[in-house]
Enzyme design. Structure first.
Site, PDB file in Angstrom:
ATOM      1  N   LYS A 145       4.672   0.628  15.879  1.00 13.94           N
ATOM      2  CA  LYS A 145       5.549   0.243  14.857  1.00 13.94           C
ATOM      3  C   LYS A 145       5.784   1.569  13.904  1.00 13.94           C
ATOM      4  O   LYS A 145       6.722   1.655  13.632  1.00 13.94           O
ATOM      5  CB  LYS A 145       5.148  -1.130  14.229  1.00 13.94           C
ATOM      6  CG  LYS A 145       6.078  -1.483  12.804  1.00 13.94           C
ATOM      7  CD  LYS A 145       5.532  -2.407  11.938  1.00 13.94           C
ATOM      8  CE  LYS A 145       6.503  -2.659  10.823  1.00 13.94           C
ATOM      9  NZ  LYS A 145       6.048  -3.747   9.775  1.00 13.94           N
ATOM     10  N   GLN A 146       4.441   2.093  13.421  1.00 13.51           N
ATOM     11  CA  GLN A 146       4.849   3.175  12.493  1.00 13.51           C
ATOM     12  C   GLN A 146       3.580   3.930  12.679  1.00 13.51           C
ATOM     13  O   GLN A 146       2.664   3.609  13.298  1.00 13.51           O
ATOM     14  CB  GLN A 146       4.960   2.546  10.941  1.00 13.51           C
ATOM     15  CG  GLN A 146       3.907   1.775  10.429  1.00 13.51           C
ATOM     16  CD  GLN A 146       4.150   1.084   9.395  1.00 13.51           C
ATOM     17  OE1 GLN A 146       5.057   0.166   9.155  1.00 13.51           O
ATOM     18  NE2 GLN A 146       3.800   1.847   8.159  1.00 13.51           N
ATOM     19  N   GLU A 162       1.280  -2.237  12.497  1.00 17.81           N
ATOM     20  CA  GLU A 162       1.262  -3.713  12.748  1.00 17.81           C
ATOM     21  C   GLU A 162       1.680  -4.228  13.897  1.00 17.81           C
ATOM     22  O   GLU A 162       1.797  -5.347  13.851  1.00 17.81           O
ATOM     23  CB  GLU A 162       2.173  -4.217  11.455  1.00 17.81           C
ATOM     24  CG  GLU A 162       1.660  -3.719  10.169  1.00 17.81           C
ATOM     25  CD  GLU A 162       2.531  -4.006   9.009  1.00 17.81           C
ATOM     26  OE1 GLU A 162       1.932  -4.109   7.869  1.00 17.81           O
ATOM     27  OE2 GLU A 162       3.777  -4.331   9.143  1.00 17.81           O
ATOM     28  N   TRP A 193       0.773  -1.192   0.095  1.00 16.55           N
ATOM     29  CA  TRP A 193       0.011   0.046  -0.106  1.00 16.55           C
ATOM     30  C   TRP A 193       0.948   1.273  -0.122  1.00 16.55           C
ATOM     31  O   TRP A 193       0.398   2.397  -0.117  1.00 16.55           O
ATOM     32  CB  TRP A 193      -0.913  -0.108   1.229  1.00 16.55           C
ATOM     33  CG  TRP A 193      -0.384   0.229   2.420  1.00 16.55           C
ATOM     34  CD1 TRP A 193       0.448  -0.780   3.338  1.00 16.55           C
ATOM     35  CD2 TRP A 193      -0.387   1.270   3.333  1.00 16.55           C
ATOM     36  NE1 TRP A 193       0.772  -0.344   4.519  1.00 16.55           N
ATOM     37  CE2 TRP A 193       0.190   0.973   4.693  1.00 16.55           C
ATOM     38  CE3 TRP A 193      -1.136   2.595   3.280  1.00 16.55           C
ATOM     39  CZ2 TRP A 193       0.393   1.707   5.573  1.00 16.55           C
ATOM     40  CZ3 TRP A 193      -0.851   3.292   4.493  1.00 16.55           C
ATOM     41  CH2 TRP A 193      -0.145   3.035   5.684  1.00 16.55           C
ATOM     42  N   ASP A 194       2.060   1.262   0.132  1.00 11.39           N
ATOM     43  CA  ASP A 194       3.005   2.231   0.079  1.00 11.39           C
ATOM     44  C   ASP A 194       2.861   2.998  -1.150  1.00 11.39           C
ATOM     45  O   ASP A 194       3.421   4.081  -1.271  1.00 11.39           O
ATOM     46  CB  ASP A 194       4.606   1.955   0.448  1.00 11.39           C
ATOM     47  CG  ASP A 194       4.647   0.916   1.547  1.00 11.39           C
ATOM     48  OD1 ASP A 194       3.628   0.822   2.663  1.00 11.39           O
ATOM     49  OD2 ASP A 194       5.770   0.207   1.933  1.00 11.39           O
TER      50      ASP A 194
END
Length: 766
Positions: A593-594, A481, A353-354
């Protein structure tokens, strides 16, 4: 816990330079010196062969193999893996003198220098080979891949004897025999090996997918007494080069590579193969080299970023821009961008999806045609997304979290089944592209169909609460995630609401302005008035968790009650966490995580107040471990917006040089392509303060204290906008004189061909 630069390459504003060869950095350098042109890519491995550690990688966009996984007893778990397959080495050669084969792992040499010129796309390598027999010969390799003629690559080998006259034995090879490293197998069956005067050709077919690659080469130069030969998975020519002391002898090849991805391409493929020798004869090495130089000159004229006062980041951001255009520039509608581009085998060449959230903005503002073609990949693979939705008991289209062909390639169910962001990212990409380019025709012909099917999935993947008052998504995984099987993930619910509302708006607009196109859309999709009303009803009842008292958006239901982990207390030797912590240990706390909530505040910045952004940044940033290379850039952009200038620069510090300085100690696996796109975002959206989600394109430029000035260029409204930021003022102008209305420091300006100078407010000075 801090990531530390591993400095190796020489700093230069427009070149990547390696002086002296250190085998410990061999595979890192192979990634960094990779060449690509979207159609094909080849790692910077030594053409003549190397018996030390090396990944001899040659890849073609969309050429892949697949592996059947053990079938799960559970419905919806993917049982195949598709991976970009290591292919033909079309620059392979072999040099031998007095019975000694040149191999820099074994041979004596000095004066090693390798250089990638970002202004021309030319990779050169020179050294002096000291043979066991006492001879000294300077060898120079040069190669490039054509950016405009994407099937073409070229190589030249120059040899100069320094203390003798004599001869050297040389082989030029087309080689399909390399192992695919992750599979530890060779995956090609070769046929149709052809040799003729100064001409080689070989065709390989993948064992499982049946895709074909043909490599053809026209040889040039001073090769004498040539003998042509064929072996299993190789074809080549062996001859002698006569050397005169102090004179340079040159041998080389022009290569044409053809691919056949499916049966529909078979006739074209066979026709192109038959034209091989004639097509190659039409080109000369020098003319192709000059065409490449001109191609890159045009790119830098419209896309360069200049930094005055920071040579390392100047080199870094130009390397990032160079790699983005090498990876993709829209030559083939329907190809995608793998997480490592065409530079290595990690992530199997899969796209994530990036692509739509990190990569697409770069292309929209640098090459809108490429952005359009990139989105076409999702249209051409819509049917696979529809089939995936059925596997997950949903209507519509569920786009895969990892893919090459459009099929889901991730067999980790918690990612492949719980993450909706690939689907909503497609919707976001369509919206973003339409908003910036005004290409409504693309939305009518392609985008609307995707939006309808994605919205159907969103209307069936979620559900209403027991009393029917609220709608949301249950048992999902958002961008963070480290949290799985959560309810009402804020990012997921927000993007679901956005997608449903955007779809409804697009359908209404097409029905109003292009009734014939709307009738075709209804006939093709079967969309009904009842469905459209349902999309709007769901969007209106979407749960978006927000605390009025604190100003915080809750990442998911119950997040605020999770046990807290002090991420700064985690020992550095525990990283990366996936390798040192059990899966469930990672999941059972509030560590991130992000960016998740903060990712939305970047994508839809104008939907939030400055106070909301600040409160959420200050809450979530200390909980983020940045286990994803994409994470720091978003934090840097928001920190710059909040005038946290030191934090913005600290997050930025390794963005442009992540691969050059091997910050994550994994550059050898290939380049971090989407992180490279994020480095561009970091400068243009971060320090440049550009925002593209409001009514007008807006800017709030700031300048890091370490920089004297910087400038960037974007393509917008079919014009190139030039922005230069100094210590005291910022200037805007358009390259060709077209007038564009912009918001700069919250004030409207009409920018044209004459430079507009604006004083930088004190609070924006870093």
């Amino acid at each position: 816990m801090a990531k530390v630069a591993d400095k190796y390459f020489v700093e230069d504003e427009f070149k990547i330079i390696e002086e002296g060869f250190n085998p410990a950095y061999g595979q890192v350098a192979e990634s960094v010196f990779s060449l690509g042109n979207e159609y094909m890519g080849i790692r910077g491995c030594f053409e003549e062969g190397y018996s030390g550690d090396s990944l001899r990688g040659s890849y073609f966009n969309g050429i892949y193999e697949k592996l059947k996984q053990s079938t799960s007893g559970y419905k919806g778990v993917s049982d195949i893996t598709e991976y970009m397959v290591n292919s033909v080495d079309y620059f392979a050669c072999r040099l031998e003198m007095d019975g000694e084969v040149l191999d820099l792992h074994q041979s004596r040499f000095r004066g090693f220098r390798r250089e990638l010129d970002l202004q021309t796309g030319i990779l050169t390598r020179t050294f002096i080979w000291e043979t066991l027999s006492g001879k000294e010969v300077e060898v120079r390799f040069e190669r490039f891949l054509c950016m405009d003629k994407s099937q073409i690559g070229a190589q030249k080998i120059e040899i100069e004897p320094l203390n003798f006259s004599g001869e050297i034995k040389l082989e030029m090879i087309l080689d399909f025999s390399a192992l695919h490293v992750s599979a530890q197998d060779n995956l090609w069956v070769c046929s149709e090996q052809t040799t003729a005067e100064n001409y080689l050709s070989i065709t390989g077919t993948t064992r499982n997918t049946g895709q074909k690659v043909t490599s053809q080469a026209k040889l040039f130069g001073q090769l004498k007494d040539a003998v042509y030969w064929e072996k299993e998975k190789q074809t080549g020519i062996t001859g002698r080069v006569f050397l005169t002391q102090g004179e340079v002898a040159a041998v080389g090849r022009i290569v044409r590579n053809l691919v056949c991805k499916n049966s529909q391409e078979e006739k074209r493929f066979e026709r192109q193969k038959a034209e091989g020798a004639a097509q190659l004869a039409a080109h000369t090495y020098q003319s192709l080299k000059e065409e490449n130089r001109c191609w890159w000159q045009r790119i830098w004229e419209r896309s360069d970023i200049q930094i005055n006062g920071d040579a390392g980041n100047q080199q870094g951001i130009r390397f990032c821009i160079f790699q983005m255009f090498q990876t993709y520039h829209g030559t083939q509608p329907g190809t995608n961008i793998g997480a490592k581009g065409l530079t290595g085998e990690a992530y199997n060449g899969n796209a994530f999806w990036d692509t739509e959230t990190y990569c697409l903005p770069f292309y929209v503002f640098n090459d809108p045609r490429a952005a359009r073609n990139l989105l076409l990949f999702r249209y051409l693979t819509l049917q696979e997304a529809v089939e995936r939705a059925r596997e997950l008991d949903c209507a519509g289209a569920f786009y895969p979290i990892a893919t090459i062909s459009g099929k889901e390639c991730c067999n980790l169910w918690q990612h492949a089944s719980l993450q909706l962001q690939a689907s909503t990212a497609v919707a976001y990409g369509i919206w973003f592209y339409q908003k910036q380019t005004g290409d409504n025709e693309f939305v009518r012909e392609y985008g609307a169909k995707m939006l309808v099917e994605i919205s159907r999935m969103l209307a069936t993947r979620g559900d209403f609460s027991a009393d029917g008052s609220r709608y949301g998504y249950y048992c999902v995984m958002g961008p963070d995630e480290f949290q799985m099987m959560v309810n009402h993930n804020y990012y997921t619910n927000y993007m679901g609401k956005f997608t449903l509302e955007y779809t409804a708006a697009v359908l209404n607009q097409i029905e109003l302005t292009h009734p014939e196109a709307f009738r075709r859309l209804v006939a093709e999709t079967g969309i009904t008035s009842a469905e459209r009303r349902q999309f709007e009803r769901i969007a209106g009842k979407m749960v978006l968790l927000y605390q009025e008292t604190t100003g915080l958006f809750e990442q998911h239901e119950g997040y605020f009650s999770l046990p807290h982990v002090d991420i700064h207390a985690i020992p550095v030797e525990d990283f990366p966490l996936y390798h040192h912590w059990s899966y469930d240990r990672i999941y059972r706390n509030d560590m991130i995580k992000q960016p998740d909530v903060l990712m939305l505040m970047f994508l839809f910045n104008s939907d939030y107040t400055e106070e909301q952004i600040q409160k959420n940044y200050e809450f979530y940033e200390p909980r983020c471990i940045h286990e994803s290379s994409l994470s720091p850039s978003v934090h840097s952009v928001l920190a710059a917006q909040l005038k946290k200038h030191e934090a913005a620069y600290d997050f930025f510090a390794f963005a442009t040089r992540m691969d050059l300085d091997n910050y994550n100690r994994n550059t050898q696996e290939g380049l971090h392509t989407t992180s490279i796109a994020a480095a561009w975002i970091n400068i243009v959206y971060g320090f440049g303060g550009m925002r593209s989600d409001g009514e007008l394109l807006s800017f709030n430029p700031s300048i890091p204290a370490r920089w004297n000035s910087y400038s960037f260029r974007i393509t917008y409204q079919e014009e190139v906008l030039l922005v230069k930021v100094g210590k005291e003022e910022v200037s805007f102008r358009t390259k060709n004189g077209k007038e564009i209305e912009l918001m700069i420091y919250a004030r409207s300006y009409l920018i044209g061909g004459v430079e507009t100078l604006i004083t930088i407010p004190q609070e924006w000075k870093g």
